[in-house]
Design an enzyme around this catalytic site. Structure first.
Site, mmCIF file in Angstrom:
data_model
loop_
_atom_site.group_PDB
_atom_site.id
_atom_site.type_symbol
_atom_site.label_atom_id
_atom_site.label_comp_id
_atom_site.label_asym_id
_atom_site.label_seq_id
_atom_site.Cartn_x
_atom_site.Cartn_y
_atom_site.Cartn_z
ATOM 1 N N ASN A 194 0.764 -1.213 0.010
ATOM 2 C CA ASN A 194 0.047 -0.085 -0.056
ATOM 3 C C ASN A 194 0.761 1.457 0.075
ATOM 4 O O ASN A 194 1.635 1.550 0.849
ATOM 5 C CB ASN A 194 -0.842 -0.094 1.243
ATOM 6 C CG ASN A 194 -1.728 1.138 1.352
ATOM 7 O OD1 ASN A 194 -1.506 2.210 0.977
ATOM 8 N ND2 ASN A 194 -3.260 0.789 1.820
ATOM 9 N N LYS A 230 0.508 3.932 2.791
ATOM 10 C CA LYS A 230 1.125 3.772 3.976
ATOM 11 C C LYS A 230 2.619 3.976 3.832
ATOM 12 O O LYS A 230 3.049 4.533 4.893
ATOM 13 C CB LYS A 230 0.936 2.288 4.344
ATOM 14 C CG LYS A 230 -0.504 1.717 4.720
ATOM 15 C CD LYS A 230 -0.474 0.248 5.240
ATOM 16 C CE LYS A 230 -1.748 -0.413 5.462
ATOM 17 N NZ LYS A 230 -1.573 -1.713 6.010
ATOM 18 N N ASP A 262 -1.210 -4.050 10.112
ATOM 19 C CA ASP A 262 -2.295 -4.336 9.610
ATOM 20 C C ASP A 262 -3.447 -3.211 10.554
ATOM 21 O O ASP A 262 -3.136 -3.269 11.440
ATOM 22 C CB ASP A 262 -2.994 -5.789 10.031
ATOM 23 C CG ASP A 262 -3.873 -6.171 9.001
ATOM 24 O OD1 ASP A 262 -3.853 -5.998 7.706
ATOM 25 O OD2 ASP A 262 -4.984 -6.748 9.333
ATOM 26 N N ARG A 265 -1.586 5.218 13.192
ATOM 27 C CA ARG A 265 -0.335 4.734 12.391
ATOM 28 C C ARG A 265 0.956 5.542 13.034
ATOM 29 O O ARG A 265 1.744 4.950 13.155
ATOM 30 C CB ARG A 265 -0.328 5.063 10.802
ATOM 31 C CG ARG A 265 0.758 4.639 10.099
ATOM 32 C CD ARG A 265 0.554 4.408 8.638
ATOM 33 N NE ARG A 265 -0.484 3.168 8.515
ATOM 34 C CZ ARG A 265 -1.654 3.596 7.988
ATOM 35 N NH1 ARG A 265 -2.215 4.848 7.776
ATOM 36 N NH2 ARG A 265 -2.454 2.554 7.927
HETATM 37 P P1 ITT Z 1 -0.890 -4.095 3.095
HETATM 38 O O1 ITT Z 1 -1.409 -5.229 3.650
HETATM 39 O O2 ITT Z 1 -0.038 -4.330 1.723
HETATM 40 O O3 ITT Z 1 -0.055 -3.306 4.054
HETATM 41 P P2 ITT Z 1 -3.454 -3.040 2.795
HETATM 42 O O4 ITT Z 1 -4.308 -1.887 1.819
HETATM 43 O O5 ITT Z 1 -4.105 -4.490 2.402
HETATM 44 O O6 ITT Z 1 -2.088 -2.949 2.509
HETATM 45 P P3 ITT Z 1 -4.526 -3.435 5.536
HETATM 46 O O7 ITT Z 1 -5.076 -4.777 5.334
HETATM 47 O O8 ITT Z 1 -3.935 -2.912 6.876
HETATM 48 O O9 ITT Z 1 -3.699 -2.708 4.333
HETATM 49 O O10 ITT Z 1 -5.854 -2.310 5.349
HETATM 50 C C1 ITT Z 1 -7.075 -2.627 5.281
HETATM 51 C C2 ITT Z 1 -7.769 -1.419 4.783
HETATM 52 O O11 ITT Z 1 -8.284 -0.310 5.938
HETATM 53 C C3 ITT Z 1 -6.995 -0.447 3.956
HETATM 54 O O12 ITT Z 1 -7.374 -1.137 2.564
HETATM 55 C C4 ITT Z 1 -7.734 0.898 3.661
HETATM 56 O O13 ITT Z 1 -9.071 0.834 3.167
HETATM 57 C C5 ITT Z 1 -8.142 0.942 5.334
HETATM 58 N N1 ITT Z 1 -7.091 1.720 5.881
HETATM 59 C C6 ITT Z 1 -5.853 1.417 6.518
HETATM 60 N N2 ITT Z 1 -5.389 2.471 7.010
HETATM 61 C C7 ITT Z 1 -6.093 3.664 6.830
HETATM 62 C C8 ITT Z 1 -6.051 5.113 7.224
HETATM 63 O O14 ITT Z 1 -5.045 5.639 7.768
HETATM 64 N N3 ITT Z 1 -7.016 5.777 6.694
HETATM 65 C C9 ITT Z 1 -8.162 5.255 6.227
HETATM 66 N N4 ITT Z 1 -8.301 3.974 5.648
HETATM 67 C C10 ITT Z 1 -7.356 3.080 6.008
#
Ligand code: ITT
Length: 190
Positions: free
Chosen positions: A8, A11, A67, A176
């Site tokens: 991502n 991130k 996560d 985060r």
């Molecule tokens: P990685 O596993 O490759 O790190 P991902 O996008 O799949 O990336 P997650 O499973 O941790 O990451 O994230 C779950 C979802 O939560 C992500 O796709 C976003 O929609 C949401 N999310 C995570 N952090 C966020 C943030 O700071 N602000 C808003 N939405 C967020």
């Protein structure tokens, strides 16, 4: 140097802005690693561990993953660990937001929180760090910055959604940022 086990790029941007060079971090992309890491578990903790272990086993290099989930109080903590694929299998931010807003239609208690679990793997040992940001879900989407659920989340202490903030402003409040601050403290004390 630490590898940040994520695909991502939002991130990556946020973490680079938080760390500001204090720790050297390389994303999977910068490390030339192309891999879709499964997230098969029912908790953020287990999924974070799955990601860091996968990359550690592949590289034998110190690495961390994270996560993150949005937990809405009146929806029993949903979307939670399912945040990426809440509406369908595609990690489509707009569809996920749509589903949340529909489920909360007519509900006045819109309290929620973002939770980030960081999993750090060094010398085959795992350490976890947590960051929580409490806030409320808006009635409609506001703002175009950020990613995921940012347009519908107002952190406590602000009147703006995350999507109306710069990365630096979001870092003042964010889950985060809080988890990363603990990671940095841990690495400094080693
Ligand atoms: P990685 O596993 O490759 O790190 P991902 O996008 O799949 O990336 P997650 O499973 O941790 O990451 O994230 C779950 C979802 O939560 C992500 O796709 C976003 O929609 C949401 N999310 C995570 N952090 C966020 C943030 O700071 N602000 C808003 N939405 C967020």
């Amino acid at each position: 140097m630490l590898i940040f086990a994520t695909n991502n790029q939002n991130k990556v941007k946020e973490i680079n802005s938080i760390l500001n060079g204090v720790i050297e971090v390389k994303s999977l992309k910068e490390s030339g690693i192309e891999i879709d890491i499964p997230e098969p578990h029912q908790t953020l903790e287990e999924n974070a561990r799955e990601k860091s272990k996968t990359i550690y086993n592949l590289t034998q290099t110190a690495c961390f993953s994270e996560d993150t989930g949005l937990e809405i109080f009146l929806l029993n903590g949903e979307p939670g660990v399912k945040s990426a694929r809440y509406a369908d299998d595609e990690n489509n931010y707009l569809n996920n937001i749509d589903k949340v807003l529909k489920k909360l239609a007519g509900i006045s208690d819109r309290s929620a929180q973002f939770k980030t679990i960081i999993s750090l793997l060094i010398n085959n040992q795992e350490f976890q760090f947590e960051g929580i940001c409490k806030g409320t879900i808006t009635e409609t989407e506001i703002g175009t910055n950020g990613f995921g659920y940012d347009p519908i989340f107002i952190p406590d202490g602000s009147s703006k959604t995350f999507a109306e903030m710069t990365i630096e402003e979001k870092n003042i409040f964010s889950h985060r940022k809080k988890a990363v601050a603990q990671l940095v403290q841990f690495l400094k004390n080693r």
